[in-house]
Design an enzyme around this catalytic site. Structure first.
Site, mmCIF file in Angstrom:
data_model
loop_
_atom_site.group_PDB
_atom_site.id
_atom_site.type_symbol
_atom_site.label_atom_id
_atom_site.label_comp_id
_atom_site.label_asym_id
_atom_site.label_seq_id
_atom_site.Cartn_x
_atom_site.Cartn_y
_atom_site.Cartn_z
ATOM 1 N N GLU A 1 119.614 78.598 27.429
ATOM 2 C CA GLU A 1 119.363 78.002 26.120
ATOM 3 C C GLU A 1 118.670 76.636 26.265
ATOM 4 O OE1 GLU A 1 119.134 78.835 23.219
ATOM 5 O OE2 GLU A 1 119.379 77.029 22.024
ATOM 6 N N TRP B 1 103.159 81.860 7.316
ATOM 7 C CA TRP B 1 103.194 82.078 8.764
ATOM 8 C C TRP B 1 102.430 83.373 8.986
ATOM 9 C CZ3 TRP B 1 105.114 85.694 12.333
ATOM 10 C CH2 TRP B 1 105.273 85.224 13.647
ATOM 11 N N LYS C 1 111.150 79.674 11.277
ATOM 12 C CA LYS C 1 112.617 79.633 11.324
ATOM 13 C C LYS C 1 113.247 81.023 11.319
ATOM 14 C CE LYS C 1 116.536 77.395 11.193
ATOM 15 N NZ LYS C 1 116.906 76.844 12.505
ATOM 16 N N CYS D 1 107.102 83.096 6.036
ATOM 17 C CA CYS D 1 106.480 82.612 4.815
ATOM 18 C C CYS D 1 107.560 82.213 3.820
ATOM 19 C CB CYS D 1 105.567 83.627 4.134
ATOM 20 S SG CYS D 1 104.273 84.258 5.181
ATOM 21 N N LYS E 1 115.040 75.813 24.542
ATOM 22 C CA LYS E 1 114.841 74.712 23.593
ATOM 23 C C LYS E 1 113.709 73.810 24.068
ATOM 24 C CE LYS E 1 116.695 75.481 20.875
ATOM 25 N NZ LYS E 1 117.570 76.264 20.045
ATOM 26 N N ASN F 1 105.942 87.479 0.866
ATOM 27 C CA ASN F 1 106.523 87.231 2.186
ATOM 28 C C ASN F 1 106.963 88.575 2.750
ATOM 29 O OD1 ASN F 1 109.844 86.124 3.115
ATOM 30 N ND2 ASN F 1 108.104 86.478 4.427
ATOM 31 N N GLY F 2 106.448 88.936 3.926
ATOM 32 C CA GLY F 2 106.836 90.214 4.528
ATOM 33 C C GLY F 2 105.626 90.896 5.128
ATOM 34 N N GLU G 1 110.359 75.504 23.586
ATOM 35 C CA GLU G 1 110.069 75.667 22.172
ATOM 36 C C GLU G 1 109.536 74.393 21.521
ATOM 37 O OE1 GLU G 1 113.659 76.652 20.111
ATOM 38 O OE2 GLU G 1 112.627 77.176 18.274
ATOM 39 N N HIS H 1 116.920 83.507 45.781
ATOM 40 C CA HIS H 1 116.345 84.853 45.862
ATOM 41 C C HIS H 1 114.898 84.893 45.358
ATOM 42 C CE1 HIS H 1 120.164 86.446 47.148
ATOM 43 N NE2 HIS H 1 120.763 85.880 46.109
ATOM 44 N N ARG I 1 109.768 77.874 7.140
ATOM 45 C CA ARG I 1 109.578 79.327 7.271
ATOM 46 C C ARG I 1 108.165 79.692 7.728
ATOM 47 N NH1 ARG I 1 113.348 82.264 4.718
ATOM 48 N NH2 ARG I 1 111.906 83.998 4.580
HETATM 49 C C1 F6R Z 1 115.244 79.033 18.944
HETATM 50 C C2 F6R Z 1 115.495 79.914 17.813
HETATM 51 C C3 F6R Z 1 115.178 81.350 17.943
HETATM 52 C C4 F6R Z 1 116.187 82.181 17.128
HETATM 53 C C5 F6R Z 1 115.760 83.656 17.107
HETATM 54 C C6 F6R Z 1 116.775 84.487 16.356
HETATM 55 O O1 F6R Z 1 115.625 77.730 18.655
HETATM 56 O O2 F6R Z 1 115.913 79.469 16.777
HETATM 57 O O3 F6R Z 1 115.172 81.773 19.272
HETATM 58 O O4 F6R Z 1 117.438 82.051 17.694
HETATM 59 O O5 F6R Z 1 114.518 83.774 16.492
HETATM 60 O O6 F6R Z 1 116.951 84.000 15.074
HETATM 61 P P1 F6R Z 1 118.222 84.344 14.225
HETATM 62 O O7 F6R Z 1 119.393 83.682 14.842
HETATM 63 O O8 F6R Z 1 117.921 83.805 12.850
HETATM 64 O O9 F6R Z 1 118.358 85.833 14.237
#
Ligand code: F6R
Length: 595
Positions: free
Chosen positions: A469, A71, A590, A2, A473, A97-98, A476, A492, A27
């Site tokens: 990774e 969120w 984010k 949020c 991506k 927020n929280g 996601e 395997h 956010r």
């Molecule tokens: C994927 C992504 C997430 C963050 C994860 C940790 O693109 O951004 O997987 O890497 O939520 O976030 P941070 O790095 O902010 O602790």
């Protein structure tokens, strides 16, 4: 998650709040709402959807207000569950927020006292609790309220009879922006930058009273305190799209600059942390998601450059594991510095008696307060939900750290350290070369990847985490199922899934696993899966693959930086072709400030 924002000054609050909220949508973006004080009344509009969906015709002329972009955690996204929340009389409004862990108990207590709730959220208890304690002094009522809250919160409270905003934080970010005859408060700096670059980051437990020309802060003990004023160097333009269709693409293209900034002043001497103060025999890296993958690459970097054994833990698992009988130097990686799992793990590491380091991109973020040492990546603001340049700069910090540790332990000769540093110096240019020609990547994304339902990413050694990774991506932002694997593991089990409809992206560089990797790629080719090779010019590899993306020449140890850029672009262009919401993928946010 949020985003919250508050404004008090001489301008039309509505316009400023909306702009700020849009900058905070990264956010969370499943609902939005605002409240503005207009001639001793509070006008409000809130609903499920994005900031742009708010219906704002007519009213809203005041110059005090609060805004929220959500969120969902407690209560599904709906008009009723959107913020701001009001007390029973509509006299005061709050944004939050929280997560309030004890909201069920507080809600029962408030209902018993006659309060009526209109939502399923935890946040609404705050509005009613302030109402309960209010007897003319808003600061006092908020102070009493937050003393009852358990959990995480950043809140802003306004009252129709008051020319002030009251804000407070605990484990959720909150920053005050100091303007001229106006002041703001928000979850993150981009929401403030149109008005000021002078900010104060609040600490856990702080309660702040904000008027147009004053900011008055009390700490958790009720003592009047000041927090250092920091000047933000980046601009609104840095946080805007600058001609790119999406923030993610802009941020991918900003990587040469971000690497350069992360190296600046650190190649001659990397002295932000005096590692010699610590007895570092083992390193444990703890993080989540993309930052976890950076940590996995870091394991290879640190073990090969500094010779220090590295372990990895997912932050969400760390707290619940049995501590081994050693006290490793524990490194927490988090681009946002606000990830609840990572912050919880950092607290636990301290409790276990480990010395700790945080690597983050966000100045004064919560993580920085839970660790002994901090190193900042210098990626600049990252708005796209998918982490791109923050991942790359995390790797840069890990290279720098490994070189420093290698020198200190006598594992690395000065000449060899200089060779590594030279490779780092060359990285911005190499990434730029790669980014100058992305046609092949765009074409493969459109023709092959966007039509697939399942995609494998395989690599070995230091590029195995890069495969993980790449798969993350793609999942996601393109919403296509993808799996990252060490190439030698496919036989395997996962081989059973390989068909002509299952593309495999194979990362292949000339390191110690090269011959074996070619063998693995041959085995995949025999199953007729469309094979996309990613590596340097290499005749052997090209013979086996259906498609090929070349990266500039680079020693294998540094290849993850370039390969990862290719995989970021695969994800971006695949998602683009599928018309996905690239900067704000569904169900994500984010910074994940809940466990
Ligand atoms: C994927 C992504 C997430 C963050 C994860 C940790 O693109 O951004 O997987 O890497 O939520 O976030 P941070 O790095 O902010 O602790």
């Amino acid at each position: 998650m949020c985003g919250i924002v508050g404004y008090i000054g001489n301008s039309r609050a509505l316009d400023i709040l909306l702009k700020g909220m849009k900058r905070l949508e990264y956010r969370g973006y499943d609902s939005a709402g605002i409240a503005v004080r207009n001639h001793d009344e509070i006008e409000t509009e809130k609903r499920k959807g994005r900031v742009d969906d708010l219906e704002l015709d007519g009213l809203f002329d005041g110059n005090i207000g609060i805004g929220h972009t959500r969120w969902a955690t407690h209560g599904k996204p709906s008009d009723e569950n959107s913020h701001p929340f009001f007390d029973c009389t509509g006299s005061l409004a709050i944004v939050h927020n929280g997560i309030i862990d004890n909201f069920v108990t507080l809600k029962e207590e408030l209902e018993m006292a006659g309060h009526t709730f209109t939502s399923q959220t935890d946040s609404e208890v705050i509005a009613h609790m302030v109402e309960e304690y209010y007897s003319g002094d808003l600061l006092d009522a908020v102070t009493k309220t937050v003393s009852r809250l358990k959990g995480s919160y950043a809140i802003v409270v306004m009252h129709r009879d008051h020319q002030e905003l009251i804000a407070s934080r605990n484990q959720s970010p909150l920053v005050v922006g100091m303007g001229t005859e106006e002041n703001l408060v928000a979850s993150d700096v981009p929401a403030l930058l149109d008005h000021t670059n002078e900010v104060k980051y609040l600490m856990d437990g702080d309660i702040v009273r904000i008027t147009p020309d004053a900011v008055f802060i009390r700490d958790a003990t009720g003592r009047e305190v000041d927090r250092e004023t920091k000047v933000i160097k980046w601009t609104v333009e840095d946080a805007e799209k600058g001609g790119f269709e999406h923030f993610m693409l802009k941020e991918i293209h900003e990587q040469p600059k971000a690497i350069h900034e992360s190296l600046l002043g650190r190649l001659v001497e990397f002295d932000e942390v005096d590692f010699a103060r610590y007895d570092i025999r083992h390193i444990n890296i703890v993080s989540c998601g993309t930052s976890y993958h950076a940590g996995l690459v870091g394991k290879y970097i640190i073990e090969s450059i500094a010779g220090i054994p590295c372990m990895l833990d997912l932050a969400s698992e760390y707290r619940y594991s049995s501590p081994p009988d050693i006290y490793p130097f524990t490194v927490f990686i988090s681009q946002s510095g606000e990830t609840a799992d990572t912050i919880g793990a950092a607290k636990e590491a301290r409790r276990r008696g480990c010395k700790t380091l945080g690597i983050t991109n966000v100045l004064d973020s919560s993580l920085t307060r839970e660790v002994d040492e901090v190193i900042y990546t210098q990626a600049g603001p990252e708005i796209g939900v998918a982490a791109t340049k923050t991942f790359t700069t995390q790797l840069i910090v890990l290279y720098l750290m490994a070189i420093e540790l290698g020198l200190q332990r006598g594992k690395l000769l000065i000449e060899q350290a200089e060779t590594y540093r030279n490779e780092l110096r060359k990285l911005p240019r190499r990434v730029e070369v790669l980014l100058n020609d992305t046609e092949e990547i765009q074409d493969i994304s459109k023709r092959v990847l966007a039509n697939a339902e399942d995609i494998f990413f395989v690599g070995r050694n230091i590029n195995y985490p890069v495969a993980l990774e790449g798969a993350l991506k793609l999942k996601e932002i393109a919403y296509i199922h993808a799996a990252g694997y060490p190439a030698g593991e496919l036989k395997h089990g996962p081989f059973a899934l390989l068909t002509r409809e299952t593309p495999v992206v194979a990362i292949c560089v000339k390191d110690s696993t090269y011959e074996k990797m070619l063998g693995n790629i041959g085995e995949i080719a025999a199953r007729e899966s469309p094979l996309i090779g990613v590596g340097q010019e290499d005749h052997e590899l090209e013979k086996l693959c259906d498609e090929m993306v070349h990266i500039p020449d680079i020693p294998p140890l540094f290849s993850p930086v370039l390969i990862n850029v290719v995989l970021q672009l695969f994800a971006y262009y695949t998602a683009y072709n599928l018309g996905r919401s690239i900067d704000k993928p569904r169900n994500l946010a984010k910074s994940v400030t809940v466990e």
